[in-house]
Design a protein around this motif. Structure first.
Motif, PDB file in Angstrom:
ATOM      1  N   SER A  89       0.841  -1.194   0.000  1.00  0.00           N
ATOM      2  CA  SER A  89       0.000   0.000   0.000  1.00  0.00           C
ATOM      3  C   SER A  89       0.879   1.247   0.000  1.00  0.00           C
ATOM      4  O   SER A  89       2.044   1.199   0.414  1.00  0.00           O
ATOM      5  N   PRO A  90       0.359   2.383  -0.460  1.00  0.00           N
ATOM      6  CA  PRO A  90       1.175   3.602  -0.522  1.00  0.00           C
ATOM      7  C   PRO A  90       1.779   4.030   0.816  1.00  0.00           C
ATOM      8  O   PRO A  90       2.863   4.627   0.836  1.00  0.00           O
ATOM      9  N   ASP A  91       1.100   3.730   1.928  1.00  0.00           N
ATOM     10  CA  ASP A  91       1.666   4.098   3.227  1.00  0.00           C
ATOM     11  C   ASP A  91       2.612   3.033   3.776  1.00  0.00           C
ATOM     12  O   ASP A  91       3.194   3.218   4.859  1.00  0.00           O
ATOM     13  N   GLY A  92       2.778   1.926   3.067  1.00  0.00           N
ATOM     14  CA  GLY A  92       3.714   0.887   3.471  1.00  0.00           C
ATOM     15  C   GLY A  92       3.240  -0.016   4.584  1.00  0.00           C
ATOM     16  O   GLY A  92       3.971  -0.918   5.000  1.00  0.00           O
ATOM     17  N   ARG A  93       2.004   0.170   5.067  1.00  0.00           N
ATOM     18  CA  ARG A  93       1.526  -0.604   6.214  1.00  0.00           C
ATOM     19  C   ARG A  93       0.964  -1.965   5.831  1.00  0.00           C
ATOM     20  O   ARG A  93       0.986  -2.905   6.640  1.00  0.00           O
ATOM     21  N   PHE A  94       0.450  -2.075   4.619  1.00  0.00           N
ATOM     22  CA  PHE A  94      -0.238  -3.302   4.208  1.00  0.00           C
ATOM     23  C   PHE A  94       0.321  -3.796   2.879  1.00  0.00           C
ATOM     24  O   PHE A  94       1.021  -3.082   2.167  1.00  0.00           O
ATOM     25  N   ALA A  95      -0.025  -5.033   2.570  1.00  0.00           N
ATOM     26  CA  ALA A  95       0.363  -5.607   1.281  1.00  0.00           C
ATOM     27  C   ALA A  95      -0.666  -6.645   0.871  1.00  0.00           C
ATOM     28  O   ALA A  95      -1.403  -7.189   1.707  1.00  0.00           O
ATOM     29  N   THR A  96      -0.710  -6.897  -0.431  1.00  0.00           N
ATOM     30  CA  THR A  96      -1.520  -7.976  -0.973  1.00  0.00           C
ATOM     31  C   THR A  96      -0.630  -8.914  -1.764  1.00  0.00           C
ATOM     32  O   THR A  96       0.439  -8.523  -2.249  1.00  0.00           O
TER      33      THR A  96
END
Length: 316
Positions: free
Chosen positions: A242-249
């Motif tokens: 994610s753009p904020d670096g907190r999540f991913a898929t």
């Protein structure tokens, strides 16, 4: 990059398959539909945005203004309005048919696209003229990432498909310099920068002796040993932060899958980047190729898009 096939040999060695499939776009099977879904870290049940039996759409990108998705279908680029679900074609001049490897520039004005001639092109999001970025003929360039400052692209480079793909970092300007980063002996795909520009995330077969058993990993943009992030029995592809670096898929294929073929029962996983092995959400669907090949996170990091291809009715 385009789909792999289930064979006894490493999928990247199947030259006949590549010749037949990288030069043509996919189409829906009889009775099949395209479904574009919206999910997120706090969405146990995803929301259906668009469903059609008229065109096979793939690989959403989310526009920087939050209003549109960009997808490919029938060899061209399309937009999907997030409010109305209207589907519109983006017209480019003299652009070869494109595949599902396309990324938006950080500035939000341009898009980089891999085409079926093996090259990478740049065009305005509004369409019009295109510029060829890569210069080497006879080499396939499968684009997946653009650096946060917009100055570099990350692609998988393959020549005659007798060897696994190589991670190449090259200029986002036409004819610029490029360098290869050693990610290990196995095939890799989906290289994509972290939002802070320090890591390249990708899937790789370098951590296993099992044919085709891709797993999620990362490597410093300066090179060095790759770091395994998820060790699982599934075949895991295409990590997207994610753009904020907190999540991913990332997408999980059944154990034993070679490459990332279409029309399988798969899962799209959402994880915290502090705990990659533990999914926050996990969506089961019929799909694979085209589902989530490129980064599809919203600018606010709260949602992302993915595609399913059910054969009968709505895929819940």
């Amino acid at each position: 990059m385009n789909p792999a096939t289930l064979t006894a040999q490493p999928f990247w060695e199947d030259a006949t398959f590549w010749r037949e499939h990288v030069n043509s776009y996919r189409e829906l099977r009889p009775g099949q539909r395209t479904q574009v879904w919206i999910g997120g870290p706090t969405m146990p049940t995803p929301t259906l945005l668009l469903e059609t039996d008229g065109i096979l759409l793939e690989a959403p990108n989310w526009s920087p203004d939050g209003g549109f998705l960009y997808v490919n279908g029938h060899g061209t680029l399309w937009t999907i309005d997030l409010d109305t679900a209207d589907l519109r074609e983006v017209h480019f001049d003299r652009l070869p048919e494109i595949n599902n490897d396309h990324v938006l520039s950080p500035a939000g004005t341009s898009i980089y696209m891999s085409a079926t001639d093996g090259q990478i092109y740049k065009g305005a999001l509004s369409g019009g003229p295109v510029e060829r970025i890569t210069v080497n003929d006879g080499v396939w360039h499968f684009l997946h990432g653009v650096s946060p400052d917009g100055g570099e692209l990350a692609w998988v480079e393959m020549s005659d498909f007798s060897e696994p793909g190589r991670l190449v970092i090259g200029s986002s300007s036409a004819g610029g310099n490029s360098r290869t980063i050693d990610t290990g002996r196995g095939h890799l795909d989906g290289p994509e920068w972290s939002p802070d520009g320090t890591w390249i995330y990708f899937n790789t077969e370098s951590f296993t002796s099992r044919a085709g058993h891709a797993q999620v990993a990362r490597i410093s943009t300066q090179g060095g040993p790759a770091e395994l992030l998820v060790k699982s029995d599934s075949v895991d592809w295409f990590p997207h932060l994610s753009p904020d670096g907190r999540f991913a898929t990332y997408i999980s294929f059944p154990s034993g899958t070679l490459g990332h073929p279409a029309d399988l029962d798969v899962r799209v996983n959402v994880v915290s980047t502090d705990d990659w092995p533990t999914p926050i959400e996990s969506y089961a669907l019929f799909g694979g190729q085209g589902t989530i090949n490129v980064n599809s996170w919203s600018p606010g990091s709260d949602r992302f898009a993915f595609v399913a291809y059910p054969l009968h009715g709505v895929q819940e």
